[in-house]
Design a protein around this motif. Structure first.
Motif, PDB file in Angstrom:
ATOM      1  N   ILE A 192     103.680 -19.562  97.587  1.00 40.54           N
ATOM      2  CA  ILE A 192     102.410 -19.066  97.042  1.00 40.54           C
ATOM      3  C   ILE A 192     101.999 -17.791  97.769  1.00 40.54           C
ATOM      4  CG2 ILE A 192      99.943 -19.578  96.806  1.00 40.54           C
ATOM      5  CD1 ILE A 192     100.777 -22.513  96.338  1.00 40.54           C
ATOM      6  N   ALA A 193     102.191 -17.757  99.087  1.00 38.10           N
ATOM      7  CA  ALA A 193     101.843 -16.562  99.862  1.00 38.10           C
ATOM      8  C   ALA A 193     102.676 -15.359  99.428  1.00 38.10           C
ATOM      9  CB  ALA A 193     102.037 -16.832 101.351  1.00 38.10           C
ATOM     10  N   ILE A 194     103.935 -15.577  99.063  1.00 36.43           N
ATOM     11  CA  ILE A 194     104.779 -14.478  98.575  1.00 36.43           C
ATOM     12  C   ILE A 194     104.211 -13.921  97.272  1.00 36.43           C
ATOM     13  CG2 ILE A 194     107.048 -13.938  97.588  1.00 36.43           C
ATOM     14  CD1 ILE A 194     108.224 -15.806  99.787  1.00 36.43           C
ATOM     15  N   LYS A 195     103.770 -14.799  96.375  1.00 29.80           N
ATOM     16  CA  LYS A 195     103.158 -14.342  95.120  1.00 29.80           C
ATOM     17  C   LYS A 195     101.884 -13.547  95.404  1.00 29.80           C
ATOM     18  CE  LYS A 195     104.978 -18.096  92.310  1.00 29.80           C
ATOM     19  NZ  LYS A 195     104.655 -19.290  91.521  1.00 29.80           N
ATOM     20  N   MET A 196     101.103 -13.996  96.385  1.00 36.50           N
ATOM     21  CA  MET A 196      99.880 -13.281  96.752  1.00 36.50           C
ATOM     22  C   MET A 196     100.216 -11.914  97.345  1.00 36.50           C
ATOM     23  SD  MET A 196      97.734 -16.447  98.396  1.00 36.50           S
ATOM     24  CE  MET A 196      96.264 -15.487  98.778  1.00 36.50           C
ATOM     25  N   ALA A 197     101.267 -11.854  98.158  1.00 36.53           N
ATOM     26  CA  ALA A 197     101.680 -10.576  98.753  1.00 36.53           C
ATOM     27  C   ALA A 197     102.167  -9.616  97.669  1.00 36.53           C
ATOM     28  CB  ALA A 197     102.771 -10.808  99.789  1.00 36.53           C
ATOM     29  N   MET A 234      85.472  -7.788  98.124  1.00 38.29           N
ATOM     30  CA  MET A 234      86.035  -8.493  99.256  1.00 38.29           C
ATOM     31  C   MET A 234      87.325  -7.807  99.684  1.00 38.29           C
ATOM     32  SD  MET A 234      86.523 -12.521  99.678  1.00 38.29           S
ATOM     33  CE  MET A 234      88.179 -13.061  99.413  1.00 38.29           C
ATOM     34  N   GLY A 235      87.531  -7.662 100.991  1.00 33.67           N
ATOM     35  CA  GLY A 235      88.709  -6.985 101.517  1.00 33.67           C
ATOM     36  C   GLY A 235      89.950  -7.861 101.478  1.00 33.67           C
ATOM     37  N   LYS A 236      91.043  -7.252 101.865  1.00 36.70           N
ATOM     38  CA  LYS A 236      92.299  -7.986 101.917  1.00 36.70           C
ATOM     39  C   LYS A 236      92.281  -8.968 103.070  1.00 36.70           C
ATOM     40  CE  LYS A 236      95.009  -4.294  99.911  1.00 36.70           C
ATOM     41  NZ  LYS A 236      96.185  -3.445 100.067  1.00 36.70           N
ATOM     42  N   LYS A 237      92.998 -10.077 102.896  1.00 38.78           N
ATOM     43  CA  LYS A 237      93.066 -11.113 103.919  1.00 38.78           C
ATOM     44  C   LYS A 237      94.259 -10.885 104.833  1.00 38.78           C
ATOM     45  CE  LYS A 237      90.873 -14.488 100.970  1.00 38.78           C
ATOM     46  NZ  LYS A 237      90.918 -15.802 100.389  1.00 38.78           N
ATOM     47  N   LYS A 238      94.259 -11.590 105.962  1.00 37.76           N
ATOM     48  CA  LYS A 238      95.355 -11.516 106.918  1.00 37.76           C
ATOM     49  C   LYS A 238      95.988 -12.893 107.066  1.00 37.76           C
ATOM     50  CE  LYS A 238      94.578  -8.503 110.529  1.00 37.76           C
ATOM     51  NZ  LYS A 238      93.990  -8.217 111.850  1.00 37.76           N
ATOM     52  N   ILE A 239      97.270 -12.915 107.332  1.00 36.73           N
ATOM     53  CA  ILE A 239      97.934 -14.154 107.711  1.00 36.73           C
ATOM     54  C   ILE A 239      97.779 -14.266 109.221  1.00 36.73           C
ATOM     55  CG2 ILE A 239     100.160 -15.296 107.928  1.00 36.73           C
ATOM     56  CD1 ILE A 239     100.855 -14.215 105.171  1.00 36.73           C
ATOM     57  N   ILE A 240      97.240 -15.400 109.673  1.00 40.92           N
ATOM     58  CA  ILE A 240      96.915 -15.547 111.092  1.00 40.92           C
ATOM     59  C   ILE A 240      97.764 -16.593 111.809  1.00 40.92           C
ATOM     60  CG2 ILE A 240      94.562 -14.693 110.843  1.00 40.92           C
ATOM     61  CD1 ILE A 240      93.633 -17.647 110.811  1.00 40.92           C
ATOM     62  N   ASP A 241      98.541 -17.393 111.061  1.00 43.13           N
ATOM     63  CA  ASP A 241      99.372 -18.421 111.693  1.00 43.13           C
ATOM     64  C   ASP A 241     100.468 -18.820 110.714  1.00 43.13           C
ATOM     65  OD1 ASP A 241     100.250 -20.220 113.579  1.00 43.13           O
ATOM     66  OD2 ASP A 241      98.581 -21.622 113.344  1.00 43.13           O
ATOM     67  N   ALA A 242     101.488 -19.480 111.236  1.00 47.07           N
ATOM     68  CA  ALA A 242     102.588 -19.941 110.393  1.00 47.07           C
ATOM     69  C   ALA A 242     103.140 -21.245 110.952  1.00 47.07           C
ATOM     70  CB  ALA A 242     103.693 -18.896 110.327  1.00 47.07           C
ATOM     71  N   THR A 243     103.723 -22.035 110.085  1.00 45.68           N
ATOM     72  CA  THR A 243     104.388 -23.269 110.503  1.00 45.68           C
ATOM     73  C   THR A 243     105.800 -23.257 109.931  1.00 45.68           C
ATOM     74  OG1 THR A 243     104.210 -25.674 110.581  1.00 45.68           O
ATOM     75  CG2 THR A 243     103.523 -24.624 108.548  1.00 45.68           C
ATOM     76  N   SER A 244     106.721 -23.887 110.634  1.00 46.97           N
ATOM     77  CA  SER A 244     108.116 -23.855 110.198  1.00 46.97           C
ATOM     78  C   SER A 244     108.649 -25.262 109.948  1.00 46.97           C
ATOM     79  CB  SER A 244     108.982 -23.148 111.238  1.00 46.97           C
ATOM     80  OG  SER A 244     108.900 -23.807 112.478  1.00 46.97           O
ATOM     81  N   SER A 297      93.326 -24.783 105.844  1.00 47.66           N
ATOM     82  CA  SER A 297      94.643 -25.410 105.725  1.00 47.66           C
ATOM     83  C   SER A 297      95.729 -24.357 105.503  1.00 47.66           C
ATOM     84  CB  SER A 297      94.640 -26.413 104.574  1.00 47.66           C
ATOM     85  OG  SER A 297      94.331 -25.757 103.362  1.00 47.66           O
ATOM     86  N   PHE A 298      96.961 -24.799 105.629  1.00 47.68           N
ATOM     87  CA  PHE A 298      98.107 -23.912 105.437  1.00 47.68           C
ATOM     88  C   PHE A 298      98.439 -23.781 103.956  1.00 47.68           C
ATOM     89  CE2 PHE A 298      98.518 -24.806 109.882  1.00 47.68           C
ATOM     90  CZ  PHE A 298      99.125 -23.677 110.410  1.00 47.68           C
ATOM     91  N   THR A 299      98.943 -22.614 103.571  1.00 51.28           N
ATOM     92  CA  THR A 299      99.357 -22.305 102.203  1.00 51.28           C
ATOM     93  C   THR A 299     100.874 -22.231 102.168  1.00 51.28           C
ATOM     94  OG1 THR A 299      97.338 -21.005 101.874  1.00 51.28           O
ATOM     95  CG2 THR A 299      99.161 -20.577 100.362  1.00 51.28           C
ATOM     96  N   ALA A 323     105.014 -22.537 105.651  1.00 54.05           N
ATOM     97  CA  ALA A 323     103.628 -22.349 105.223  1.00 54.05           C
ATOM     98  C   ALA A 323     102.944 -21.379 106.172  1.00 54.05           C
ATOM     99  CB  ALA A 323     102.890 -23.684 105.203  1.00 54.05           C
ATOM    100  N   VAL A 324     101.898 -20.743 105.674  1.00 54.75           N
ATOM    101  CA  VAL A 324     101.132 -19.788 106.488  1.00 54.75           C
ATOM    102  C   VAL A 324      99.649 -20.118 106.380  1.00 54.75           C
ATOM    103  CG1 VAL A 324     102.819 -17.925 106.272  1.00 54.75           C
ATOM    104  CG2 VAL A 324     101.008 -18.110 104.587  1.00 54.75           C
ATOM    105  N   LYS A 325      98.909 -19.748 107.413  1.00 57.92           N
ATOM    106  CA  LYS A 325      97.457 -19.918 107.382  1.00 57.92           C
ATOM    107  C   LYS A 325      96.841 -18.551 107.121  1.00 57.92           C
ATOM    108  CE  LYS A 325      95.161 -22.947 109.802  1.00 57.92           C
ATOM    109  NZ  LYS A 325      94.495 -23.647 110.930  1.00 57.92           N
ATOM    110  N   ILE A 326      96.012 -18.499 106.104  1.00 63.99           N
ATOM    111  CA  ILE A 326      95.359 -17.263 105.691  1.00 63.99           C
ATOM    112  C   ILE A 326      93.965 -17.227 106.283  1.00 63.99           C
ATOM    113  CG2 ILE A 326      94.577 -15.942 103.686  1.00 63.99           C
ATOM    114  CD1 ILE A 326      96.812 -17.436 102.096  1.00 63.99           C
ATOM    115  N   GLN A 327      93.576 -16.060 106.763  1.00 59.70           N
ATOM    116  CA  GLN A 327      92.252 -15.859 107.358  1.00 59.70           C
ATOM    117  C   GLN A 327      91.176 -16.413 106.438  1.00 59.70           C
ATOM    118  OE1 GLN A 327      91.271 -11.714 107.712  1.00 59.70           O
ATOM    119  NE2 GLN A 327      89.993 -12.086 109.486  1.00 59.70           N
TER     120      GLN A 327
END
Length: 66
Positions: A33-38, A1-11, A27-29, A19-23
């Motif tokens: 957690i997204a920083i750990k994934m990055a 499986m390829g790498k995912k993209k962040i497609i949206d964000a909420t502030s 729901s938003f992450t 939080a960010v929405k991952i392709q």
């Protein structure tokens, strides 16, 4: 499986990304957690920045590196 993209964000009410929405997700992450994934190189379009002082944050990669 390829790498995912962040497609949206909420502030939060201060304008900070909370939080960010991952392709592929419905729901938003939370950004922590997204920083750990990055850090694990799981995203195609963002990297995690860890400044000497201050909190870590996400930053988009230059278009030439996507």
């Amino acid at each position: 499986m390829g790498k995912k993209k962040i497609i949206d964000a909420t502030s939060d009410n201060k304008g900070n990304i909370s939080a960010v929405k991952i392709q592929g997700n419905k729901s938003f992450t939370p950004v922590k957690i997204a920083i750990k994934m990055a850090d694990k190189d799981e995203f195609k379009n963002v990297i995690a920045i860890h400044p000497g002082k201050g909190k870590p944050y996400l930053r988009s990669k230059p278009d030439s590196k996507i």
